[in-house]
Motif scaffolding. Structure first.
Motif, PDB file in Angstrom:
ATOM      1  N   GLN A   1     -36.909 -13.246 -11.219  1.00  0.00           N
ATOM      2  CA  GLN A   1     -37.922 -12.509 -10.466  1.00  0.00           C
ATOM      3  C   GLN A   1     -37.694 -12.555  -8.956  1.00  0.00           C
ATOM      4  N   GLN A   2     -36.690 -13.294  -8.519  1.00  0.00           N
ATOM      5  CA  GLN A   2     -36.397 -13.329  -7.087  1.00  0.00           C
ATOM      6  C   GLN A   2     -35.902 -11.963  -6.629  1.00  0.00           C
ATOM      7  N   GLU A   3     -36.320 -11.552  -5.438  1.00  0.00           N
ATOM      8  CA  GLU A   3     -36.049 -10.194  -4.963  1.00  0.00           C
ATOM      9  C   GLU A   3     -34.566  -9.846  -4.992  1.00  0.00           C
ATOM     10  N   GLN A   4     -33.727 -10.771  -4.554  1.00  0.00           N
ATOM     11  CA  GLN A   4     -32.294 -10.481  -4.487  1.00  0.00           C
ATOM     12  C   GLN A   4     -31.659 -10.379  -5.865  1.00  0.00           C
ATOM     13  N   ILE A   5     -32.333 -10.901  -6.899  1.00  0.00           N
ATOM     14  CA  ILE A   5     -31.860 -10.744  -8.275  1.00  0.00           C
ATOM     15  C   ILE A   5     -32.456  -9.476  -8.884  1.00  0.00           C
ATOM     16  N   TRP A   6     -33.770  -9.350  -8.810  1.00  0.00           N
ATOM     17  CA  TRP A   6     -34.481  -8.240  -9.462  1.00  0.00           C
ATOM     18  C   TRP A   6     -34.004  -6.881  -8.955  1.00  0.00           C
ATOM     19  N   ASN A   7     -33.728  -6.788  -7.675  1.00  0.00           N
ATOM     20  CA  ASN A   7     -33.346  -5.501  -7.091  1.00  0.00           C
ATOM     21  C   ASN A   7     -31.901  -5.117  -7.341  1.00  0.00           C
ATOM     22  N   GLU A   8     -31.065  -6.077  -7.729  1.00  0.00           N
ATOM     23  CA  GLU A   8     -29.634  -5.805  -7.798  1.00  0.00           C
ATOM     24  C   GLU A   8     -29.031  -5.919  -9.199  1.00  0.00           C
TER      25      GLU A   8
ATOM     26  N   SER B   1     -27.714  -8.447 -28.998  1.00  0.00           N
ATOM     27  CA  SER B   1     -27.966  -7.006 -29.010  1.00  0.00           C
ATOM     28  C   SER B   1     -29.441  -6.701 -28.816  1.00  0.00           C
ATOM     29  N   ARG B   2     -30.267  -7.401 -29.547  1.00  0.00           N
ATOM     30  CA  ARG B   2     -31.712  -7.147 -29.487  1.00  0.00           C
ATOM     31  C   ARG B   2     -32.281  -7.450 -28.111  1.00  0.00           C
ATOM     32  N   GLU B   3     -31.857  -8.564 -27.522  1.00  0.00           N
ATOM     33  CA  GLU B   3     -32.428  -8.964 -26.237  1.00  0.00           C
ATOM     34  C   GLU B   3     -31.902  -8.113 -25.083  1.00  0.00           C
ATOM     35  N   ILE B   4     -30.672  -7.639 -25.163  1.00  0.00           N
ATOM     36  CA  ILE B   4     -30.176  -6.731 -24.124  1.00  0.00           C
ATOM     37  C   ILE B   4     -30.976  -5.434 -24.166  1.00  0.00           C
ATOM     38  N   LEU B   5     -31.225  -4.942 -25.355  1.00  0.00           N
ATOM     39  CA  LEU B   5     -32.019  -3.719 -25.494  1.00  0.00           C
ATOM     40  C   LEU B   5     -33.420  -3.920 -24.928  1.00  0.00           C
ATOM     41  N   ALA B   6     -34.033  -5.066 -25.244  1.00  0.00           N
ATOM     42  CA  ALA B   6     -35.369  -5.359 -24.718  1.00  0.00           C
ATOM     43  C   ALA B   6     -35.345  -5.493 -23.194  1.00  0.00           C
ATOM     44  N   GLY B   7     -34.282  -6.101 -22.665  1.00  0.00           N
ATOM     45  CA  GLY B   7     -34.184  -6.291 -21.225  1.00  0.00           C
ATOM     46  C   GLY B   7     -33.994  -4.995 -20.462  1.00  0.00           C
ATOM     47  N   LEU B   8     -33.466  -3.968 -21.134  1.00  0.00           N
ATOM     48  CA  LEU B   8     -33.230  -2.680 -20.477  1.00  0.00           C
ATOM     49  C   LEU B   8     -34.449  -1.761 -20.498  1.00  0.00           C
ATOM     50  N   LYS B   9     -35.441  -2.063 -21.320  1.00  0.00           N
ATOM     51  CA  LYS B   9     -36.602  -1.180 -21.464  1.00  0.00           C
ATOM     52  C   LYS B   9     -37.283  -0.835 -20.143  1.00  0.00           C
ATOM     53  N   PRO B  10     -37.482  -1.808 -19.230  1.00  0.00           N
ATOM     54  CA  PRO B  10     -38.156  -1.452 -17.972  1.00  0.00           C
ATOM     55  C   PRO B  10     -37.386  -0.448 -17.116  1.00  0.00           C
ATOM     56  N   TYR B  11     -36.108  -0.249 -17.404  1.00  0.00           N
ATOM     57  CA  TYR B  11     -35.286   0.628 -16.574  1.00  0.00           C
ATOM     58  C   TYR B  11     -35.208   2.065 -17.101  1.00  0.00           C
ATOM     59  N   GLY B  12     -35.884   2.327 -18.218  1.00  0.00           N
ATOM     60  CA  GLY B  12     -35.980   3.699 -18.697  1.00  0.00           C
ATOM     61  C   GLY B  12     -34.899   4.107 -19.673  1.00  0.00           C
ATOM     62  N   ARG B  13     -35.046   5.369 -20.145  1.00  0.00           N
ATOM     63  CA  ARG B  13     -34.194   5.862 -21.221  1.00  0.00           C
ATOM     64  C   ARG B  13     -32.722   5.939 -20.840  1.00  0.00           C
ATOM     65  N   GLN B  14     -32.443   6.285 -19.600  1.00  0.00           N
ATOM     66  CA  GLN B  14     -31.043   6.437 -19.200  1.00  0.00           C
ATOM     67  C   GLN B  14     -30.276   5.121 -19.353  1.00  0.00           C
TER      68      GLN B  14
ATOM     69  N   SER C   1     -19.397  -2.275 -17.838  1.00  0.00           N
ATOM     70  CA  SER C   1     -19.554  -0.949 -17.233  1.00  0.00           C
ATOM     71  C   SER C   1     -21.017  -0.556 -17.024  1.00  0.00           C
ATOM     72  N   ALA C   2     -21.933  -1.525 -17.126  1.00  0.00           N
ATOM     73  CA  ALA C   2     -23.363  -1.216 -16.954  1.00  0.00           C
ATOM     74  C   ALA C   2     -23.609  -0.673 -15.547  1.00  0.00           C
ATOM     75  N   GLY C   3     -24.712   0.028 -15.389  1.00  0.00           N
ATOM     76  CA  GLY C   3     -25.021   0.644 -14.105  1.00  0.00           C
ATOM     77  C   GLY C   3     -25.271  -0.341 -12.984  1.00  0.00           C
ATOM     78  N   ARG C   4     -25.522  -1.596 -13.316  1.00  0.00           N
ATOM     79  CA  ARG C   4     -25.709  -2.672 -12.341  1.00  0.00           C
ATOM     80  C   ARG C   4     -24.902  -3.874 -12.791  1.00  0.00           C
ATOM     81  N   PRO C   5     -24.623  -4.816 -11.887  1.00  0.00           N
ATOM     82  CA  PRO C   5     -24.105  -6.107 -12.354  1.00  0.00           C
ATOM     83  C   PRO C   5     -25.162  -6.780 -13.227  1.00  0.00           C
ATOM     84  N   CYS C   6     -24.730  -7.608 -14.154  1.00  0.00           N
ATOM     85  CA  CYS C   6     -25.637  -8.202 -15.145  1.00  0.00           C
ATOM     86  C   CYS C   6     -25.654  -9.724 -15.031  1.00  0.00           C
ATOM     87  N   ILE C   7     -26.808 -10.288 -15.353  1.00  0.00           N
ATOM     88  CA  ILE C   7     -26.920 -11.738 -15.518  1.00  0.00           C
ATOM     89  C   ILE C   7     -27.406 -11.996 -16.938  1.00  0.00           C
TER      90      ILE C   7
END
Length: 374
Positions: free
Chosen positions: A56-63, A85-98, A147-153
């Motif tokens: 939740q830190q700004e420099q993590i959440w924004n990037e 697989s399941r948790e990556i899908l859940a983690g992407l939900k806030p970022y929308g369909r794309q 190849s995700a649209g952002r770097p991942c943690i």
């Protein structure tokens, strides 16, 4: 009705998160600077809370995209891949369909089990048994991370579980994928120190010298006292001096047990009332009573010899020289070999923890219940 601010499950924001300022800064800096981290601490010390607070830190959440994967209940590489697989899908939900669509396009072997509604909501309809080619699916997941649209943690909790998988070369396989995935940083969180040490500190293991190692210690008692008093005051309640000190002592300064006791004390204190030191023993008794059925079942299911050794360790509080004649005579155990055999079983089942030759019951409240009942 005032919300109970002493959270015992999950992470609900910085307002309910105590201290860990230095640890949060250290973990955040390691990740931002491209390092993978092994985070080691006793179970219930607050590892998952720290990781989610860091997310939740700004420099993590924004990037970054952030994914938290608990593999405690996994038993194989197939289980691991399913959970990931399941948790990556859940983690992407806030970022929308794309963002979700990009993952769906990458994991071709799972496409039949991932569906989208007309409104863009996603459903994960797979079962563990549907992961047929686990290595192929893992390859697809890491291709997505690369190849995700952002770097991942990616935080993998209870990482030492991979050492128990029956599959061959899991550590080497994961190490290879991680090494070839510069777009992702990894947090390997674990509660079994000796197993985590073997994975990351043994020269013969694939993960040797591949991470920065962090140990999560106990929360500072003074800072926790400030945290607790503030929440009582903010909710129109008083907290007597000495309450937090006694809570920390009974909890052995392990975060979850501190929170559970304070949660119970907050609920027992009336609006405008005062929580006194005398209420702490009452709160502990209430918790033990509420857990009694489960504790009785656990003791009933243990083999008799393991149960007797567990009782002996609980009565000692922290037991050393458990195979000595003095310990065996004091607790009326049969022999050193019997104690050793029982200990192996208790350690495997996580009933007991070992540190520097000392043994203790893993569940602090179970230890108190055993002493009370036996």
């Amino acid at each position: 009705m005032a919300r109970n601010p002493f959270i015992i499950n999950g992470y609900e924001g910085s307002e309910y998160f105590c201290d860990r300022e230095q640890e949060t800064m250290q973990l955040t800096n390691e990740l931002i600077n491209g390092n993978n981290v092994a985070l080691v601490a006793t179970r219930r010390m607050g590892k998952s809370g720290l990781v989610k607070h860091c997310f939740q830190q700004e420099q993590i959440w924004n990037e970054f995209y952030t994914f938290y994967i608990d593999i405690y209940a996994t038993r194989s590489l197939s289980d691991f891949v399913f959970r990931m697989s399941r948790e990556i899908l859940a983690g992407l939900k806030p970022y929308g369909r794309q963002a979700l669509q990009r993952f769906w396009e990458s994991v071709r072997s799972l496409q039949a089990g991932i569906s989208f509604s007309p409104l863009g909501d996603v459903s994960f309809n797979l079962q563990i048994g549907d992961i047929v080619q686990s290595e192929s699916t893992l390859d697809e997941i890491f291709s997505y991370l690369s190849s995700a649209g952002r770097p991942c943690i990616v935080a993998i909790d209870e990482f030492q579980q991979i050492a128990n998988y029956g599959d061959e070369n899991v550590e080497a396989l994961l190490r290879t994928y991680i090494q070839q995935c510069p777009n992702a940083r990894f947090i390997f969180s674990g509660s079994q120190r000796h197993m985590m040490s073997q994975i990351f500190l043994s020269p013969s293991r694939p993960f040797y010298q591949s991470v920065s190692i962090m140990h999560l210690g106990k929360i500072d008692e003074g800072k926790y006292a400030y945290f607790a008093k503030k929440h009582f005051t903010d909710n129109g309640k008083q907290l007597e001096d000495g309450v937090v000190e006694k809570v920390c002592m009974l909890s052995k300064n392990i975060t979850w047990y501190m929170q559970k006791l304070m949660n119970t004390l907050f609920a027992a204190t009336e609006q405008g009332g005062k929580c006194t030191v005398n209420m702490v023993d009452e709160a502990l008794a209430y918790i033990l009573d509420s857990q009694a059925f489960g504790y009785r079942e656990q003791m009933f299911r243990l083999p008799e010899k393991q149960g007797r050794v567990l009782i002996a360790i609980a009565k000692e509080g922290e037991a050393a020289a458990v195979t000595s004649g003095a310990f065996i005579r004091k607790h009326r155990l049969s022999s050193a070999s019997t104690v050793q055999s029982a200990l192996r079983g208790l350690l495997e089942k996580d009933y007991v923890t070992q540190e520097q030759g000392h043994y203790a019951v893993y569940d602090v409240f179970l230890s108190y219940w055993i002493v009370r009942e036996y």
